[in-house]
Motif scaffolding. Structure first.
Motif, PDB file in Angstrom:
ATOM      1  N   ILE A 181      69.195 -27.689  33.849  1.00 29.98           N
ATOM      2  CA  ILE A 181      69.943 -27.885  32.609  1.00 29.98           C
ATOM      3  C   ILE A 181      71.234 -28.644  32.920  1.00 29.98           C
ATOM      4  N   LYS A 182      71.409 -29.783  32.274  1.00 29.89           N
ATOM      5  CA  LYS A 182      72.610 -30.587  32.480  1.00 29.89           C
ATOM      6  C   LYS A 182      73.617 -30.288  31.375  1.00 29.89           C
ATOM      7  N   VAL A 183      74.848 -29.965  31.775  1.00 30.36           N
ATOM      8  CA  VAL A 183      75.907 -29.673  30.813  1.00 30.36           C
ATOM      9  C   VAL A 183      77.056 -30.653  31.028  1.00 30.36           C
ATOM     10  N   MET A 184      77.982 -30.674  30.092  1.00 32.03           N
ATOM     11  CA  MET A 184      79.163 -31.525  30.229  1.00 32.03           C
ATOM     12  C   MET A 184      79.939 -31.110  31.474  1.00 32.03           C
ATOM     13  N   ARG A 238      79.046 -21.357  34.515  1.00 31.13           N
ATOM     14  CA  ARG A 238      78.770 -20.494  35.662  1.00 31.13           C
ATOM     15  C   ARG A 238      79.281 -19.066  35.410  1.00 31.13           C
ATOM     16  N   PHE A 239      80.482 -18.971  34.881  1.00 32.05           N
ATOM     17  CA  PHE A 239      81.084 -17.662  34.633  1.00 32.05           C
ATOM     18  C   PHE A 239      80.336 -16.909  33.526  1.00 32.05           C
ATOM     19  N   ILE A 240      80.016 -17.605  32.458  1.00 32.71           N
ATOM     20  CA  ILE A 240      79.354 -16.974  31.315  1.00 32.71           C
ATOM     21  C   ILE A 240      77.995 -16.416  31.713  1.00 32.71           C
ATOM     22  N   LEU A 241      77.201 -17.213  32.427  1.00 27.28           N
ATOM     23  CA  LEU A 241      75.867 -16.763  32.817  1.00 27.28           C
ATOM     24  C   LEU A 241      75.937 -15.672  33.867  1.00 27.28           C
ATOM     25  N   THR A 276      71.053 -15.382  37.143  1.00 21.45           N
ATOM     26  CA  THR A 276      71.262 -16.080  38.406  1.00 21.45           C
ATOM     27  C   THR A 276      71.080 -17.585  38.216  1.00 21.45           C
ATOM     28  N   THR A 277      72.056 -18.346  38.657  1.00 22.85           N
ATOM     29  CA  THR A 277      72.000 -19.800  38.544  1.00 22.85           C
ATOM     30  C   THR A 277      72.376 -20.441  39.875  1.00 22.85           C
ATOM     31  N   LYS A 278      71.974 -21.694  40.029  1.00 22.10           N
ATOM     32  CA  LYS A 278      72.415 -22.514  41.152  1.00 22.10           C
ATOM     33  C   LYS A 278      72.935 -23.817  40.555  1.00 22.10           C
ATOM     34  N   PHE A 279      74.009 -24.321  41.129  1.00 21.66           N
ATOM     35  CA  PHE A 279      74.652 -25.504  40.582  1.00 21.66           C
ATOM     36  C   PHE A 279      74.676 -26.647  41.585  1.00 21.66           C
ATOM     37  N   GLU A 280      74.508 -27.856  41.056  1.00 25.60           N
ATOM     38  CA  GLU A 280      74.784 -29.090  41.792  1.00 25.60           C
ATOM     39  C   GLU A 280      75.451 -30.037  40.812  1.00 25.60           C
ATOM     40  N   GLY A 281      76.717 -30.320  41.041  1.00 25.87           N
ATOM     41  CA  GLY A 281      77.456 -31.161  40.096  1.00 25.87           C
ATOM     42  C   GLY A 281      77.494 -30.488  38.732  1.00 25.87           C
ATOM     43  N   ASN A 282      77.056 -31.243  37.705  1.00 21.76           N
ATOM     44  CA  ASN A 282      77.056 -30.658  36.358  1.00 21.76           C
ATOM     45  C   ASN A 282      75.660 -30.197  35.951  1.00 21.76           C
ATOM     46  N   LEU A 301      64.420 -18.407  27.793  1.00 26.70           N
ATOM     47  CA  LEU A 301      65.178 -19.649  27.709  1.00 26.70           C
ATOM     48  C   LEU A 301      65.984 -19.721  26.409  1.00 26.70           C
ATOM     49  N   GLN A 302      65.384 -19.264  25.319  1.00 28.12           N
ATOM     50  CA  GLN A 302      66.107 -19.294  24.040  1.00 28.12           C
ATOM     51  C   GLN A 302      67.321 -18.380  24.075  1.00 28.12           C
ATOM     52  N   TYR A 303      67.191 -17.259  24.786  1.00 23.15           N
ATOM     53  CA  TYR A 303      68.317 -16.328  24.935  1.00 23.15           C
ATOM     54  C   TYR A 303      69.469 -17.012  25.664  1.00 23.15           C
ATOM     55  N   ILE A 304      69.132 -17.784  26.719  1.00 26.07           N
ATOM     56  CA  ILE A 304      70.158 -18.490  27.486  1.00 26.07           C
ATOM     57  C   ILE A 304      70.814 -19.562  26.618  1.00 26.07           C
ATOM     58  N   PHE A 305      70.000 -20.311  25.853  1.00 26.90           N
ATOM     59  CA  PHE A 305      70.565 -21.317  24.958  1.00 26.90           C
ATOM     60  C   PHE A 305      71.489 -20.672  23.929  1.00 26.90           C
ATOM     61  N   GLY A 306      71.103 -19.487  23.467  1.00 25.13           N
ATOM     62  CA  GLY A 306      71.935 -18.775  22.497  1.00 25.13           C
ATOM     63  C   GLY A 306      73.300 -18.437  23.066  1.00 25.13           C
ATOM     64  N   ILE A 307      73.324 -18.003  24.336  1.00 33.21           N
ATOM     65  CA  ILE A 307      74.591 -17.686  24.997  1.00 33.21           C
ATOM     66  C   ILE A 307      75.453 -18.940  25.119  1.00 33.21           C
ATOM     67  N   LEU A 308      74.820 -20.045  25.557  1.00 32.97           N
ATOM     68  CA  LEU A 308      75.577 -21.281  25.738  1.00 32.97           C
ATOM     69  C   LEU A 308      76.124 -21.797  24.407  1.00 32.97           C
ATOM     70  N   LYS A 309      75.305 -21.706  23.365  1.00 35.35           N
ATOM     71  CA  LYS A 309      75.738 -22.176  22.046  1.00 35.35           C
ATOM     72  C   LYS A 309      76.887 -21.323  21.515  1.00 35.35           C
ATOM     73  N   LEU A 310      76.799 -20.028  21.759  1.00 34.20           N
ATOM     74  CA  LEU A 310      77.838 -19.107  21.309  1.00 34.20           C
ATOM     75  C   LEU A 310      79.193 -19.480  21.899  1.00 34.20           C
ATOM     76  N   HIS A 311      79.184 -20.036  23.120  1.00 28.00           N
ATOM     77  CA  HIS A 311      80.436 -20.397  23.799  1.00 28.00           C
ATOM     78  C   HIS A 311      80.704 -21.902  23.734  1.00 28.00           C
ATOM     79  N   ASN A 312      79.978 -22.572  22.821  1.00 27.03           N
ATOM     80  CA  ASN A 312      80.194 -24.005  22.586  1.00 27.03           C
ATOM     81  C   ASN A 312      79.980 -24.866  23.835  1.00 27.03           C
ATOM     82  N   ILE A 313      79.027 -24.443  24.659  1.00 27.55           N
ATOM     83  CA  ILE A 313      78.662 -25.229  25.835  1.00 27.55           C
ATOM     84  C   ILE A 313      77.697 -26.325  25.402  1.00 27.55           C
ATOM     85  N   VAL A 314      77.999 -27.570  25.753  1.00 27.44           N
ATOM     86  CA  VAL A 314      77.175 -28.707  25.354  1.00 27.44           C
ATOM     87  C   VAL A 314      76.082 -28.950  26.393  1.00 27.44           C
ATOM     88  N   VAL A 315      74.822 -28.819  25.961  1.00 22.43           N
ATOM     89  CA  VAL A 315      73.683 -29.088  26.833  1.00 22.43           C
ATOM     90  C   VAL A 315      73.242 -30.531  26.625  1.00 22.43           C
TER      91      VAL A 315
END
Length: 296
Positions: A220-223, A231-234, A240-246, A257-271
């Motif tokens: 998943i690519k984010v801004m 990273r903090f929210i999840l 559990t996540t792993k990051f490389e760049g963004n 997956l929809q649950y994760i998208f819901g969390i990101l949307k709730l915190h205004n994270i742009v996917v």
């Protein structure tokens, strides 16, 4: 047990090439041996086929020592094309094996047709292309109807059409009861025939969790500005996540997956993008043989 390799050691002078290699093949399955040049793959295959002596250890094939000559009526070893003779025809090579194994001329031609070399069977091997030689080598390995086939780079030099046909043949043979141990550098082709990989590094087999390759990952690519927040929210949501760049990588087990998208949307994270990933042979290879990688 079809093949049992137990604590094999091999040295050339002061250089220890194999350092206690052990593995088993229990069923009619396809198992791949993967490693960089110089890792000991060819040495190991030659020891299994009793072409090289081990300094220590034991190999058992179909319940017998690999030093028992009778065992070679039930197995085959496809080597590289240096074992072929330019001044002999393809048929000469197959007939030689047929005479040793008591194989009829009818079966020789049936095997040639199955592999697709019947059109140039009587041509001298010196006039064969690399791909034609590979087909002949495979026919030589198949002709005695082996219970165990050991193949060293069977896809080397093949065009895409031939590679597909050989891949389908290997899967068909395994389905019909033949166990196959193959060495190959073609990681994408390995993924299409097996997930059972033996990674050979510095003379030892790397033990890994073979169930890991079945895990489904999502990239998943984010801004850029959202990476640390994401990273903090999840993490707070015990995901559990792993990051490389963004880019973040999520291995879905029980997480939806929809649950994760819901969390990101709730915190205004742009996917920005999402891509489904499978932990294939190339990714597993990078993890083992490189200091860093996507899934390291």
């Amino acid at each position: 047990m079809i093949l049992s390799v137990n604590n094999i050691h091999k040295s050339y002078g002061n250089e220890e090439v194999l350092k206690g290699v052990s593995f088993d093949i229990h069923n009619s399955e396809i198992v791949a041996l993967v490693g960089p040049n110089g890792s000991g793959k060819s040495t190991l295959l030659n020891i299994i086929n009793n072409l090289l002596p081990a300094n220590k250890g034991k190999v058992t094939i179909l319940g017998r020592s690999n030093k028992d000559p009778e065992i070679f009526r039930k197995i085959s070893f496809m080597q590289d094309n240096t074992v072929l003779y330019d001044y002999l025809s393809g048929y000469d090579h197959l007939q030689f094996i047929g005479d040793l194994q008591g194989i009829t001329k009818k079966h020789i031609f049936e095997t040639a047709e199955r592999i697709g070399i019947d059109g140039y069977l009587n041509k001298k091997v010196g006039h064969y292309s690399l791909g034609m030689k590979q087909h002949l080598l495979l026919a030589m390995a198949l002709i005695n109807k082996p219970e165990l086939m050991i193949l060293d780079e069977p896809l080397n030099g093949l065009d895409p059409t031939s590679a597909i046909k050989i891949r389908e043949l290997l899967l068909e043979l395994a389905e019909q009861g033949t166990a196959i141990l193959l060495s190959s550098h073609n990681l994408s082709e390995i993924d299409k025939v097996t997930s059972d990989i033996l990674f050979l590094k510095n003379g030892t087999l790397i033990q890994e969790d073979l169930s890991a390759h079945k895990q489904v990952w999502y990239e998943i690519k984010v801004m850029d500005v959202d990476v640390e927040i994401t990273r903090f929210i999840l993490s707070e949501a015990n995901i559990t996540t792993k990051f490389e760049g963004n880019r973040l990588y999520i291995c879905l087990k029980n997480e939806n997956l929809q649950y994760i998208f819901g969390i990101l949307k709730l915190h205004n994270i742009v996917v920005l993008d999402i891509e489904k990933k499978i932990l294939g042979t190339e990714e597993r290879y990078k993890k083992i043989f490189f200091s860093s990688g996507t899934f390291s």
